[in-house]
Structure formats: structure tokens, C-alpha cells
Design an enzyme around this catalytic site. Structure first.
Site, PDB file in Angstrom:
ATOM      1  CB  SER A  27      -0.955  -0.009   1.197  1.00 11.33           C
ATOM      2  OG  SER A  27      -0.252  -0.236   2.388  1.00 11.33           O
ATOM      3  CB  THR A  28       4.014   2.309   1.703  1.00 10.61           C
ATOM      4  OG1 THR A  28       3.461   1.770   2.908  1.00 10.61           O
ATOM      5  CG2 THR A  28       4.662   3.643   1.994  1.00 10.61           C
ATOM      6  CG  ASP A  81       9.737  -2.893  -1.658  1.00 10.43           C
ATOM      7  OD1 ASP A  81       8.502  -2.696  -1.541  1.00 10.43           O
ATOM      8  OD2 ASP A  81      10.219  -4.013  -1.874  1.00 10.43           O
ATOM      9  CE  LYS A  94      10.573  -5.558   0.781  1.00  9.49           C
ATOM     10  NZ  LYS A  94       9.226  -4.974   0.774  1.00  9.49           N
ATOM     11  N   GLY A  97       2.868  -8.617   1.631  1.00  8.07           N
ATOM     12  CA  GLY A  97       2.082  -8.717   0.396  1.00  8.07           C
ATOM     13  C   GLY A  97       2.457  -9.936  -0.431  1.00  8.07           C
ATOM     14  CD  GLU A 103       8.347  -6.819  -1.812  1.00 12.02           C
ATOM     15  OE1 GLU A 103       7.378  -6.061  -1.862  1.00 12.02           O
ATOM     16  OE2 GLU A 103       8.578  -7.539  -0.827  1.00 12.02           O
TER      17      GLU A 103
HETATM   18  C1  5RP Z   1       5.129  -6.886   0.135  1.00  6.46           C
HETATM   19  C2  5RP Z   1       5.949  -6.137   1.102  1.00  6.46           C
HETATM   20  C3  5RP Z   1       5.508  -4.762   1.444  1.00  6.46           C
HETATM   21  O1  5RP Z   1       6.516  -3.878   1.125  1.00  6.46           O
HETATM   22  C4  5RP Z   1       5.237  -4.695   2.922  1.00  6.46           C
HETATM   23  O2  5RP Z   1       4.292  -5.688   3.225  1.00  6.46           O
HETATM   24  C5  5RP Z   1       4.729  -3.322   3.349  1.00  6.46           C
HETATM   25  O3  5RP Z   1       3.441  -3.143   2.837  1.00  6.46           O
HETATM   26  P1  5RP Z   1       2.557  -1.875   3.198  1.00  6.46           P
HETATM   27  O4  5RP Z   1       3.213  -0.715   2.577  1.00  6.46           O
HETATM   28  O5  5RP Z   1       1.198  -2.188   2.609  1.00  6.46           O
HETATM   29  O6  5RP Z   1       2.499  -1.769   4.713  1.00  6.46           O
HETATM   30  O7  5RP Z   1       6.950  -6.587   1.604  1.00  6.46           O
HETATM   31  O8  5RP Z   1       5.632  -8.179  -0.057  1.00  6.46           O
END
Ligand code: 5RP
Length: 231
Positions: A27-28, A81, A94, A97, A103
Site C-alpha cells: 500500500s505504501t 519499497d 518484508k 504482500g 522484492e
Molecule cells: C510486500 C511487502 C511490502 O513492502 C510490505 O508488506 C509493506 O506493505 P505496506 O506498505 O502495505 O504496509 O513486503 O511483499
């Protein structure tokens, strides 16, 4: 503006013209990509991107950003990221998602890696956030049992319908609920040696810096001030 929006938008101003950029997932990262799209439109920013997921690639393309496969670039200047949890020394978890394999690949081939985070993700020890382990489908139940025997409290990641979550590479994710990881380096080495494990979400010595937002302020984990455009 909340912290997530502030850090996502601010990170877009770390990107230089004519650079090759690694774009994260989550989401970020979506906020970051949208602000980048705004810069492309309003400033004529010229960039090429390498994406860490189909989702982020589609979003970047919708803003006219050219997205290339990682094997078709000779370098990546900067990878930006999100992160689920990080410590002062830029070690992190990480994979919230489920995109941590891609990544890690993109980060590995990037000259500089910056994570975007809200201060609430800043921890003393990794492990309160579940640790994602991407595994091959065949044999995943055997790995699950081994994780149970080792006390790692595994759960198979599922989607809302109850079916297993499938990564962009067609694999399953087993989440480990460890609460506190005493030695992330040792656990990283242990997991990656297991047959059937494709990649895990411990990112050790990969990020160069974390850009943090807290109380309307943006700064790096090193304490350095963010001196680009304020949003
Ligand atoms: C996806 C990730 C994302 O960068 C991590 O989960 C952070 O996500 P968000 O910005 O939604 O908090 O590692 O695999």
C-alpha cells in the site's frame, strides 16, 4: 496527511531524472507510484522501472512509465519499497504482500535500496510481524511439519475464499509467527537451505536506508534529514 501517505509521497522525490528505478509492492508503494506518476505528468520526469510485482507494474504502466524485466536492464539506480518491520541497522521483514522473492531480486541488483515506513514499524527486534516463507507447492506440508517441530508456529497463507494464496511465481506462502527472532542472520541461512523454500522475508544487509514518517516529519533511520521537496 497520515504517515503512510507522507512517506510514500516523499519517497517519490528521491527519484532522479533519467534513472532506472526498482519499484516495490504494497500500500505504501502504491502511494509512491501514484506520486511518481504525478511527477511524470507534471514535470516530464523520465524514468524506466523494474517492478517487484504484477500489481505494481500495472499501476506504473497506467502512468505511462516503461516497465522492464529485471534481466533486461544493465543496472538499477535506486529501489524504493515498503517494509513490514525494521530495526535501527536497516534489517527488516518484508513479504506482507507476498512479493518478497521479487522484492529481494530487484533489491539485490539495485545500487541503492530505500524502504519507506511509518515510525510504528520501527522495532528493537524482528519477529512480531509474521515472517513469510515462499515455498514450492509440492512438499509444502512436509515443510510445514518441520516448522511446527522447530516451534516456528507456521500458518499457510490463504485468500478470503479460503484457498491458498499463490505468489506471482506460482508458489505458496507459509507465515512463521515467531514473535521475537534472536538471530535473524542464522534463521535466514537456516531457512534458505531447506529444500522447497524459494525465499523468505528476512532482508539482511539489503537496505541502505529507511525513510520514516512520524508526526508530520520525514527523516532517514540514520537520523539524516530528508531534504528533497516536502509534500
Ligand atoms: C510486500 C511487502 C511490502 O513492502 C510490505 O508488506 C509493506 O506493505 P505496506 O506498505 O502495505 O504496509 O513486503 O511483499
Amino acid at each position: 496527511m497520515d504517515n503512510k501517505e507522507l512517506v510514500g509521497k516523499s519517497a517519490a522525490y528521491l527519484v532522479d531524472n533519467n534513472s532506472i528505478l526498482g519499484i516495490g509492492t504494497g500500500s505504501t508503494a502504491e502511494i509512491f507510484i501514484k506520486e511518481l506518476g504525478k511527477r511524470v505528468k507534471e514535470e516530464g520526469l523520465q524514468i524506466k522501472a523494474v517492478s517487484t510485482s504484477v500489481r505494481s507494474a500495472d499501476l506504473a504502466k497506467s502512468f505511462g512509465i516503461e516497465v522492464l524485466p529485471v534481466d533486461e536492464v544493465d543496472h538499477i539506480d535506486l529501489c524504493i519499497d515498503g517494509v513490514d518491520e525494521f530495526t535501527d541497522d536497516c534489517q527488516g521483514i518484508k513479504g506482507g504482500g507476498g512479493a518478497h522473492l521479487e522484492e529481494k531480486i530487484v533489491a539485490t541488483y539495485s545500487d541503492r535500496v530505500v524502504w519507506m515506513a511509518e515510525e510504528r514499524k520501527h522495532v528493537d527486534y524482528l519477529g512480531a510481524f509474521s515472517l513469510a516463507v515462499e515455498v514450492i507447492k509440492n512438499g509444502h506440508a512436509q515443510l510445514f511439519k518441520i516448522f511446527e517441530d522447530r516451534g516456528y508456529k507456521p500458518s499457510l497463507r490463504k485468500v478470503d475464499s479460503g484457498e491458498p494464496f499463490i505468489t506471482d511465481n506460482g508458489n505458496y506462502v507459509i507465515d512463521l509467527h515467531m514473535e521475537k527472532i534472536d538471530n535473524p542472520q542464522a534463521l535466514s541461512e537456516e531457512l534458505i537451505k531447506m529444500v522447497g523454500v524459494v525465499e523468505h522475508g528476512l532482508f539482511i544487509d539489503i537496505a541502505d536506508d529507511v525513510l520514516i514518517a512520524d508526526n508530520d516529519q520525514v527523516y532517514f533511520v540514520s537520523g539524516a534529514e530528508y531534504s528533497r521537496k516536502s509534500v
